[in-house]
Design an enzyme around this catalytic site. Structure first.
Site, PDB file in Angstrom:
ATOM      1  N   GLY A   1      17.902 -22.481  12.397  1.00 28.44           N
ATOM      2  CA  GLY A   1      17.851 -23.039  11.053  1.00 28.44           C
ATOM      3  C   GLY A   1      19.256 -23.215  10.515  1.00 28.44           C
ATOM      4  O   GLY A   1      20.198 -23.481  11.263  1.00 28.44           O
TER       5      GLY A   1
ATOM      6  N   ARG B   1      16.428 -10.233  11.150  1.00 22.52           N
ATOM      7  CA  ARG B   1      15.683  -9.164  10.513  1.00 22.52           C
ATOM      8  C   ARG B   1      15.421  -8.075  11.556  1.00 22.52           C
ATOM      9  O   ARG B   1      15.138  -8.352  12.722  1.00 22.52           O
ATOM     10  CB  ARG B   1      14.361  -9.675   9.946  1.00 22.52           C
ATOM     11  CG  ARG B   1      14.478 -10.308   8.553  1.00 22.52           C
ATOM     12  CD  ARG B   1      14.863  -9.229   7.550  1.00 22.52           C
ATOM     13  NE  ARG B   1      14.800  -9.665   6.160  1.00 22.52           N
ATOM     14  CZ  ARG B   1      15.853  -9.999   5.428  1.00 22.52           C
ATOM     15  NH1 ARG B   1      17.050 -10.033   5.985  1.00 22.52           N
ATOM     16  NH2 ARG B   1      15.716 -10.322   4.158  1.00 22.52           N
TER      17      ARG B   1
ATOM     18  N   GLU C   1      15.248   0.118   7.947  1.00 23.72           N
ATOM     19  CA  GLU C   1      16.447   0.320   7.120  1.00 23.72           C
ATOM     20  C   GLU C   1      16.122   1.185   5.904  1.00 23.72           C
ATOM     21  O   GLU C   1      15.056   1.066   5.327  1.00 23.72           O
ATOM     22  CB  GLU C   1      16.981  -1.037   6.656  1.00 23.72           C
ATOM     23  CG  GLU C   1      17.509  -1.890   7.778  1.00 23.72           C
ATOM     24  CD  GLU C   1      18.105  -3.206   7.284  1.00 23.72           C
ATOM     25  OE1 GLU C   1      18.263  -3.378   6.048  1.00 23.72           O
ATOM     26  OE2 GLU C   1      18.406  -4.048   8.117  1.00 23.72           O
TER      27      GLU C   1
ATOM     28  N   HIS D   1      23.991  -3.987   7.579  1.00 19.83           N
ATOM     29  CA  HIS D   1      23.356  -5.153   6.944  1.00 19.83           C
ATOM     30  C   HIS D   1      24.371  -5.852   6.038  1.00 19.83           C
ATOM     31  O   HIS D   1      24.148  -6.062   4.842  1.00 19.83           O
ATOM     32  CB  HIS D   1      22.112  -4.754   6.150  1.00 19.83           C
ATOM     33  CG  HIS D   1      21.156  -5.895   5.960  1.00 19.83           C
ATOM     34  ND1 HIS D   1      19.791  -5.736   5.902  1.00 19.83           N
ATOM     35  CD2 HIS D   1      21.366  -7.230   5.819  1.00 19.83           C
ATOM     36  CE1 HIS D   1      19.197  -6.899   5.735  1.00 19.83           C
ATOM     37  NE2 HIS D   1      20.145  -7.830   5.678  1.00 19.83           N
TER      38      HIS D   1
END
Length: 358
Positions: free
Chosen positions: A191, A269, A298, A316
């Site tokens: 994407g 993710r 997480e 992250h």
């Protein structure tokens, strides 16, 4: 056109680089026009809430909307707009308690912490900020690729360890790596972020192939099926959102299809990777290493990963730049304002939007 922008509405994003002089005046960006339009048109009725005072919050907060930040109030039944984060997950139980809620904006591109199905059932619009995160996340992906190929983190650890030894006067023994241009990068997910990362790799003459669920893109060479990509790539990079289809996309079976020297990088993710299977593959030397910016549970990180010297860990941090967080704040607030004006943008479930303003 506009003379002076009142201080509370003075945004940093005037044509993205400050005021642009045109015909002797100031040419404002379309984004700022939207905000000024909102200032003029929104009634002093809407109440909105944000999970926190995000970076740049004071620059984009709009007076006609009554904003609150932090933990949700005990009685959120009069809130019309909400900016959510993983620290403020949006469950069906919460949504049922918010009968006046019309729009939610995720603070970021991911929205797996929002119950989209429940929001759609209740007629609540869900939006996100996909454009703001592209550059920074792609840059981190490139950094992890280069760090993995050139053993940058491993070399750092080695020289610190050697320097701490009494009487040490030499560098640690050399660990040869590879030219990045000699490696093949496999991008799973193509994407906005995947394509931007591809353009960065192309600029550095680093070859890459890609896989996307919906097949090859016109004018984008290098498409591979997922098994072919896993077999071919020296570095496999996950750039996927978390959906039912991508949950544990990289599982034990997928890991067996990778080269024994391959490195798995995840900037998408955490739950797209079966973490237990990854740990087993690393411990058995089935693959060569990993570089992770996201994790399945997480902020917990398995101790096995922490103890491995062939694993790079990042907290992250894909969007953790000043510029990106400013843009995310602007876009998230803008999403709420635009929806309350009746002109939604960056939508996830627009076809289900029933609770509309007016």
């Amino acid at each position: 056109m506009f003379g002076h922008v009142p201080e509370p509405y003075h945004l940093w994003d005037i044509d993205h680089h400050g005021a642009n002089q045109k015909n002797g005046g100031i040419c404002f960006s379309n984004r700022l026009r939207c905000f000024l339009k909102g200032v003029a048109q929104l009634p002093d009725l809407y109440k909105c809430h944000a999970a926190e005072e995000f970076i740049g919050w004071g620059q984009v907060r709009l007076g006609p909307i009554q904003w609150t930040t932090g933990p949700l109030p005990d009685n959120p039944d009069d809130i019309n707009g909400l900016i959510a984060t993983p620290n403020l997950p949006v469950s069906k139980e919460l949504l049922v308690c918010m009968p006046q809620l019309m729009v939610i904006s995720a603070y970021g591109v991911g929205y797996d912490y929002i119950d989209i199905e429940a929001a759609s059932e209740l007629g609540i619009l869900v939006t996100h900020t996909p454009g703001a995160v592209v550059q920074a996340t792609a840059e981190l992906g490139l950094g992890l690729i280069l760090a993995s190929i050139r053993h940058i983190v491993k070399q750092d650890r080695a020289i610190r360890h050697t320097a701490l030894q009494p009487g040490s006067a030499e560098f640690p023994p050399p660990v040869l790596s590879h030219d990045a241009s000699s490696r093949i990068i496999g991008l799973i997910g193509y994407g906005r972020i995947g394509r931007r990362l591809g353009s960065l790799l192309h600029a550095l003459n680093i070859p890459f192939v890609y896989h996307r669920r919906s097949g090859p893109l016109d004018n984008h060479r290098g498409y591979r099926s997922l098994p072919s990509l896993l077999n071919e790539a020296d570095i496999v990079v996950l750039v996927t959102p978390l959906t039912a289809e991508t949950y544990h996309l990289i599982d034990a079976e997928a890991l067996t299809q990778m080269k024994a020297t391959a490195v798995l990088i995840n900037i998408g993710r955490g739950a797209c990777v079966d973490e237990k299977a990854l740990i087993q593959a690393l411990m058995s030397k089935q693959i060569g290493g990993a570089a992770l910016d996201v994790y399945e549970n997480e902020p917990q990180i398995p101790p096995e990963l922490i103890g491995m010297d062939n694993v790079i860990l990042s907290p992250h941090a894909g969007t953790q730049t000043w510029e990106t967080r400013l843009s995310m704040t602007e876009d998230a607030v803008g999403n709420v304002v635009a929806a309350l004006e009746g002109h939604p943008r960056n939508t996830i479930n627009s076809q289900s939007w029933g609770r509309r303003p007016g």
